[in-house]
Design an enzyme around this catalytic site. Structure first.
Site, mmCIF file in Angstrom:
data_model
loop_
_atom_site.group_PDB
_atom_site.id
_atom_site.type_symbol
_atom_site.label_atom_id
_atom_site.label_comp_id
_atom_site.label_asym_id
_atom_site.label_seq_id
_atom_site.Cartn_x
_atom_site.Cartn_y
_atom_site.Cartn_z
ATOM 1 N N ARG A 13 0.857 -1.205 0.000
ATOM 2 C CA ARG A 13 0.000 0.000 0.000
ATOM 3 C C ARG A 13 0.883 1.240 0.000
ATOM 4 O O ARG A 13 1.703 1.427 0.895
ATOM 5 C CB ARG A 13 -0.893 -0.009 1.229
ATOM 6 C CG ARG A 13 -1.801 1.196 1.311
ATOM 7 C CD ARG A 13 -2.578 1.219 2.616
ATOM 8 N NE ARG A 13 -3.692 0.303 2.633
ATOM 9 C CZ ARG A 13 -4.354 -0.028 3.746
ATOM 10 N NH1 ARG A 13 -4.000 0.466 4.909
ATOM 11 N NH2 ARG A 13 -5.372 -0.872 3.690
ATOM 12 N N GLY A 28 -16.866 -5.962 2.089
ATOM 13 C CA GLY A 28 -16.909 -7.406 2.315
ATOM 14 C C GLY A 28 -17.134 -7.852 3.745
ATOM 15 O O GLY A 28 -17.398 -9.031 3.998
ATOM 16 N N CYS A 47 -14.482 -0.839 4.829
ATOM 17 C CA CYS A 47 -13.508 -0.155 3.967
ATOM 18 C C CYS A 47 -14.177 0.403 2.704
ATOM 19 O O CYS A 47 -13.725 1.383 2.133
ATOM 20 C CB CYS A 47 -12.402 -1.122 3.559
ATOM 21 S SG CYS A 47 -11.608 -1.903 4.962
ATOM 22 N N GLY A 48 -15.245 -0.244 2.251
ATOM 23 C CA GLY A 48 -15.974 0.221 1.059
ATOM 24 C C GLY A 48 -17.049 1.241 1.401
ATOM 25 O O GLY A 48 -17.834 1.621 0.535
ATOM 26 N N ARG A 92 -4.188 3.350 17.362
ATOM 27 C CA ARG A 92 -4.955 2.693 16.298
ATOM 28 C C ARG A 92 -4.696 3.435 15.000
ATOM 29 O O ARG A 92 -3.982 4.437 14.965
ATOM 30 C CB ARG A 92 -6.442 2.785 16.683
ATOM 31 C CG ARG A 92 -7.379 1.715 16.155
ATOM 32 C CD ARG A 92 -7.014 0.332 16.576
ATOM 33 N NE ARG A 92 -8.093 -0.616 16.314
ATOM 34 C CZ ARG A 92 -8.282 -1.264 15.164
ATOM 35 N NH1 ARG A 92 -7.489 -1.060 14.133
ATOM 36 N NH2 ARG A 92 -9.280 -2.133 15.030
ATOM 37 N N LYS A 93 -5.315 2.978 13.899
ATOM 38 C CA LYS A 93 -5.205 3.714 12.634
ATOM 39 C C LYS A 93 -5.788 5.126 12.782
ATOM 40 O O LYS A 93 -6.568 5.393 13.696
ATOM 41 C CB LYS A 93 -5.915 2.952 11.519
ATOM 42 C CG LYS A 93 -7.423 2.976 11.642
ATOM 43 C CD LYS A 93 -8.137 2.179 10.552
ATOM 44 C CE LYS A 93 -8.005 2.810 9.188
ATOM 45 N NZ LYS A 93 -9.012 2.213 8.240
HETATM 46 FE FE1 SRM Z 1 -9.657 -0.761 5.387
HETATM 47 C C1 SRM Z 1 -8.452 -3.100 7.473
HETATM 48 C C2 SRM Z 1 -8.496 -2.461 2.790
HETATM 49 C C3 SRM Z 1 -10.154 1.956 3.479
HETATM 50 C C4 SRM Z 1 -11.670 0.546 7.836
HETATM 51 N N1 SRM Z 1 -8.587 -2.454 5.197
HETATM 52 C C5 SRM Z 1 -8.164 -3.269 6.199
HETATM 53 C C6 SRM Z 1 -7.221 -4.350 5.680
HETATM 54 C C7 SRM Z 1 -5.830 -3.844 5.891
HETATM 55 C C8 SRM Z 1 -7.415 -5.683 6.450
HETATM 56 C C9 SRM Z 1 -6.416 -6.722 6.043
HETATM 57 O O1 SRM Z 1 -5.330 -6.750 6.603
HETATM 58 O O2 SRM Z 1 -6.739 -7.488 5.151
HETATM 59 C C10 SRM Z 1 -7.698 -4.404 4.232
HETATM 60 C C11 SRM Z 1 -6.657 -4.819 3.219
HETATM 61 C C12 SRM Z 1 -7.304 -5.697 2.161
HETATM 62 C C13 SRM Z 1 -6.518 -5.735 0.895
HETATM 63 O O3 SRM Z 1 -5.750 -6.706 0.688
HETATM 64 O O4 SRM Z 1 -6.712 -4.856 0.075
HETATM 65 C C14 SRM Z 1 -8.278 -3.027 4.054
HETATM 66 N N2 SRM Z 1 -9.270 -0.309 3.530
HETATM 67 C C15 SRM Z 1 -8.901 -1.170 2.572
HETATM 68 C C16 SRM Z 1 -8.973 -0.542 1.192
HETATM 69 C C17 SRM Z 1 -7.927 -1.066 0.218
HETATM 70 C C18 SRM Z 1 -10.396 -0.774 0.622
HETATM 71 C C19 SRM Z 1 -10.497 -0.505 -0.867
HETATM 72 O O5 SRM Z 1 -10.692 -1.473 -1.595
HETATM 73 O O6 SRM Z 1 -10.374 0.647 -1.290
HETATM 74 C C20 SRM Z 1 -8.845 0.935 1.571
HETATM 75 C C21 SRM Z 1 -7.411 1.384 1.658
HETATM 76 C C22 SRM Z 1 -7.296 2.862 1.915
HETATM 77 C C23 SRM Z 1 -5.866 3.341 1.879
HETATM 78 O O7 SRM Z 1 -5.399 3.627 0.768
HETATM 79 O O8 SRM Z 1 -5.257 3.446 2.940
HETATM 80 C C24 SRM Z 1 -9.459 0.902 2.967
HETATM 81 N N3 SRM Z 1 -10.648 0.963 5.669
HETATM 82 C C25 SRM Z 1 -10.834 1.921 4.714
HETATM 83 C C26 SRM Z 1 -11.837 2.853 5.122
HETATM 84 C C27 SRM Z 1 -12.413 3.967 4.260
HETATM 85 C C28 SRM Z 1 -11.802 5.306 4.457
HETATM 86 O O9 SRM Z 1 -10.709 5.447 5.037
HETATM 87 O O10 SRM Z 1 -12.435 6.252 4.009
HETATM 88 C C29 SRM Z 1 -12.271 2.437 6.379
HETATM 89 C C30 SRM Z 1 -13.389 3.049 7.233
HETATM 90 C C31 SRM Z 1 -12.993 4.387 7.743
HETATM 91 C C32 SRM Z 1 -12.191 4.333 9.009
HETATM 92 O O11 SRM Z 1 -11.112 3.742 9.019
HETATM 93 O O12 SRM Z 1 -12.634 4.899 10.006
HETATM 94 C C33 SRM Z 1 -11.516 1.248 6.712
HETATM 95 N N4 SRM Z 1 -9.965 -1.201 7.391
HETATM 96 C C34 SRM Z 1 -10.886 -0.582 8.193
HETATM 97 C C35 SRM Z 1 -10.922 -1.271 9.453
HETATM 98 C C36 SRM Z 1 -11.804 -0.898 10.672
HETATM 99 C C37 SRM Z 1 -11.066 0.087 11.521
HETATM 100 C C38 SRM Z 1 -11.500 0.118 12.954
HETATM 101 O O13 SRM Z 1 -11.304 1.166 13.601
HETATM 102 O O14 SRM Z 1 -11.987 -0.897 13.479
HETATM 103 C C39 SRM Z 1 -9.994 -2.333 9.358
HETATM 104 C C40 SRM Z 1 -9.659 -3.376 10.443
HETATM 105 C C41 SRM Z 1 -8.698 -2.865 11.462
HETATM 106 O O15 SRM Z 1 -8.060 -1.820 11.305
HETATM 107 O O16 SRM Z 1 -8.588 -3.557 12.467
HETATM 108 C C42 SRM Z 1 -9.433 -2.248 8.060
HETATM 109 FE FE1 SF4 Z 2 -13.555 -6.130 5.217
HETATM 110 FE FE2 SF4 Z 2 -11.990 -4.099 4.491
HETATM 111 FE FE3 SF4 Z 2 -11.362 -6.597 3.804
HETATM 112 FE FE4 SF4 Z 2 -13.408 -5.336 2.642
HETATM 113 S S1 SF4 Z 2 -11.222 -4.809 2.494
HETATM 114 S S2 SF4 Z 2 -13.411 -7.410 3.366
HETATM 115 S S3 SF4 Z 2 -14.266 -4.226 4.391
HETATM 116 S S4 SF4 Z 2 -11.425 -5.701 5.884
#
Ligand code: SRM
Ligand code: SF4
Length: 520
Positions: free
Chosen positions: A69, A441, A446-447, A183-184
């Site tokens: 990333r 998903g 994240c979506g 956290r993030k």
């Molecule tokens: Fe996300 C975790 C993908 C935007 C909330 N997110 C993950 C992980 C890293 C989990 C993992 O290790 O597999 C996902 C990686 C999957 C992969 O292989 O792609 C993942 N998040 C994404 C992306 C790629 C979704 C997408 O297809 O666009 C986005 C990457 C953004 C970037 O460039 O950094 C992405 N994630 C978001 C957003 C949307 C936003 O930021 O507007 C959110 C909700 C907003 C927020 O964070 O408040 C989001 N992701 C999470 C969470 C829940 C966070 C929490 O506080 O519980 C997780 C799980 C965690 O952090 O424990 C997570």
């Molecule tokens: Fe869940 Fe984020 Fe993975 Fe989508 S990319 S399946 S919302 S953790």
């Protein structure tokens, strides 16, 4: 960071423990060794967690093929940089591709541990960085994708966004000061009128606002804080009651991050995002602590901000504020790019534009700075068959997270399913208004299903007595001015039943007409 808080909870929480044992950033000095021993032999905590501090994600779904990333402040990338990323993913053939993310960023797929030293050397030469883009770090900082191009924008925030990233990451080299947050953390800086960044879902967001000082109007930002989504709780950001001038943005980000780092709750990761600290302290104390970290009082927010437009999706051809130049927004189905696409986009950006490419939080891209005289030829380029400037309505507004193809949190496959369904519905119905469908998903969101007109969150449903792929339905999300979050209105719909169900919903609530049917 060695505050008392961190040490106290280190024994309770696996993540606090691993951070206390060894800073995530430390692995940047061990890449050669990891490359030599290979992913299977290296320390499991380094592999599965600490590498995320460098933006390298172990994927349990595709062991040995990592995700990388990046960080692309304001979603801006140069053609030469795009080519470097294309070279990286090309090496992995069909297993390598790149996704545009919901934070206007890129993620590369298929990356092997043995290539990491070379990949990091290439990124450095191309002035790209992936540092601190995962785990307990600040994510890509978002901005209007047409910053500096938009005749109606209020503040061109590109430089500010870069400065905030440079402060947090030490100019992309990595900054141990901010590598152990609870956290993030998400930051967005909006300079336009349409809230293109989804200010409401960021831990800190700056939105343009005029302040009146001795009869003089000064342009700066009102600040909102604490917005976030998680599986347990989703909250829109709340006002900090602060107005800052652009010159104070970096210092305020730093002050809030220091307060969050030193006092944020760490015992329970489900209750560690910034909003939980604001809840515990109350806004008055949180604001006072931020002022103390800042070293001076904050000015109160102005009564009103300047977000007064509906959100634009930027797909199509638009005149820029620079006379004779245009930006063209291309639709990238569910954000997925392959190496050949990336090379071709780099070529187009150079031949027709200034070599720049912009990404959007809707997972699409923009090629700016195309002169009027070259527009016609640009629009004839074959790649526009794939990345259209006139996609069908539901495909146009579709957003999808990664889903089960690569993400082990996923409860369902998302991207392919989302695209197939949007295409099928576009065949079936006619729409006179845009309808934004977001797929995610799992409950991590994240979506962003909560910002959509129709949000679909992966779950397991029951059909004919069997557990099947399903979704929970979210509705009512509003973006742009007066943004607010949608909520879950129906649970456990089997994915196999979605097409007729969504068709009826679109007809009943969004004025869609089934093609070929007479108007009632
Ligand atoms: Fe996300 C975790 C993908 C935007 C909330 N997110 C993950 C992980 C890293 C989990 C993992 O290790 O597999 C996902 C990686 C999957 C992969 O292989 O792609 C993942 N998040 C994404 C992306 C790629 C979704 C997408 O297809 O666009 C986005 C990457 C953004 C970037 O460039 O950094 C992405 N994630 C978001 C957003 C949307 C936003 O930021 O507007 C959110 C909700 C907003 C927020 O964070 O408040 C989001 N992701 C999470 C969470 C829940 C966070 C929490 O506080 O519980 C997780 C799980 C965690 O952090 O424990 C997570
Ligand atoms: Fe869940 Fe984020 Fe993975 Fe989508 S990319 S399946 S919302 S953790």
């Amino acid at each position: 960071m060695t505050s008392v808080t961190t040490n106290q909870v280190a024994s309770q929480n696996k993540f606090e423990k691993l951070k206390a044992e060894k800073d995530g950033l430390a692995v940047r000095h061990e890449l050669d060794q990891f490359a030599q021993v290979g992913w299977e032999a290296m320390d499991a905590t380094d592999r599965e967690y600490r590498l995320k501090w460098l933006g390298v994600f172990f994927r349990p779904v595709t062991p040995g093929q990592f995700m990388m990333r990046l960080r692309l402040p304001s979603g801006i990338i140069g053609s030469q940089q795009m080519r470097v990323l294309a070279e990286i993913v090309q090496r992995y053939g069909e297993d390598g591709n790149a996704d545009i993310t919901t934070r206007q960023n890129l993620q590369l797929r298929g990356v092997r541990i043995e290539d990491l030293p070379q990949i990091f050397a290439k990124l450095k030469t191309a002035e790209l960085t992936s540092v601190q883009s995962g785990m307990d770090n600040v994510r890509n900082i978002t901005a209007s994708p047409i910053a500096g191009l938009d005749a109606d924008e209020l503040i061109d925030v590109r430089e500010l966004v870069q400065q905030v990233q440079d402060m947090i990451t030490n100019k992309g080299e990595g900054n141990p000061e901010f590598t152990n947050l609870p956290r993030k953390f998400n930051i967005a800086i909006e300079g336009g009128r349409d809230n293109s960044v989804h200010a409401e879902i960021n831990d800190i967001a700056f939105v343009p606002a005029f302040n009146e000082n001795n009869g003089e109007k000064e342009l700066g930002f009102n600040v909102v804080v604490g917005g976030f989504f998680s599986a347990k709780r989703c909250e829109a950001a709340v006002p900090l009651d602060a107005w800052v001038s652009p010159a104070d943005v970096v210092d305020l980000c730093r002050a809030i991050l220091v307060v969050y780092r030193d006092y944020g709750l760490r015992a329970n990761r489900q209750k560690s995002r910034l909003m939980w600290l604001i809840d515990e302290w109350g806004m008055a104390r949180f604001r006072a602590e931020v002022e103390q970290a800042l070293g001076h009082p904050l000015q109160p927010a102005t009564a009103q901000d300047e977000i007064d437009w509906d959100k634009r999706d930027h797909i199509g051809v638009f005149a820029q504020k620079q006379p004779g130049l245009n930006y063209v927004g291309l639709h990238v189905p569910v954000g997925r790019l392959f190496a050949q696409d990336m090379y071709e986009l780099a070529r187009l950006a150079e031949v027709y534009g200034s070599g720049e490419i912009r990404l959007t939080v809707e997972q699409n891209l923009i090629i700016p700075n195309i002169p009027d005289a070259h527009l016609e030829a640009f629009l004839q380029e074959p790649i526009l068959q794939k990345f259209s400037v006139q996609p069908t309505p539901l495909v146009r507004s579709l957003v999808s997270c990664t889903g089960a193809q690569f993400c082990n949190f996923a409860l369902i496959e998302t991207k392919n399913r989302a695209l197939a369904l949007a295409r099928a519905l576009d065949e079936e119905i006619e729409l006179t208004q845009p309808v934004r469908i977001h797929w995610t998903g799992c409950p991590n969101s994240c979506g962003q299903p909560q910002v959509a007109d129709i949000g679909l969150m992966g779950t397991k449903a029951r059909k004919d007595g069997k557990a099947v792929d399903g979704v929970d339905l979210y509705m009512g999300g509003k973006v742009g001015k007066d943004a607010h979050l949608g909520t879950c209105v129906q649970k456990g719909i089997a994915c196999d039943d979605l097409q007729p169900m969504l068709r009826d919903l679109l007809v009943q609530q969004f004025g869609a007409k089934v093609k070929g049917e007479p108007i009632a």
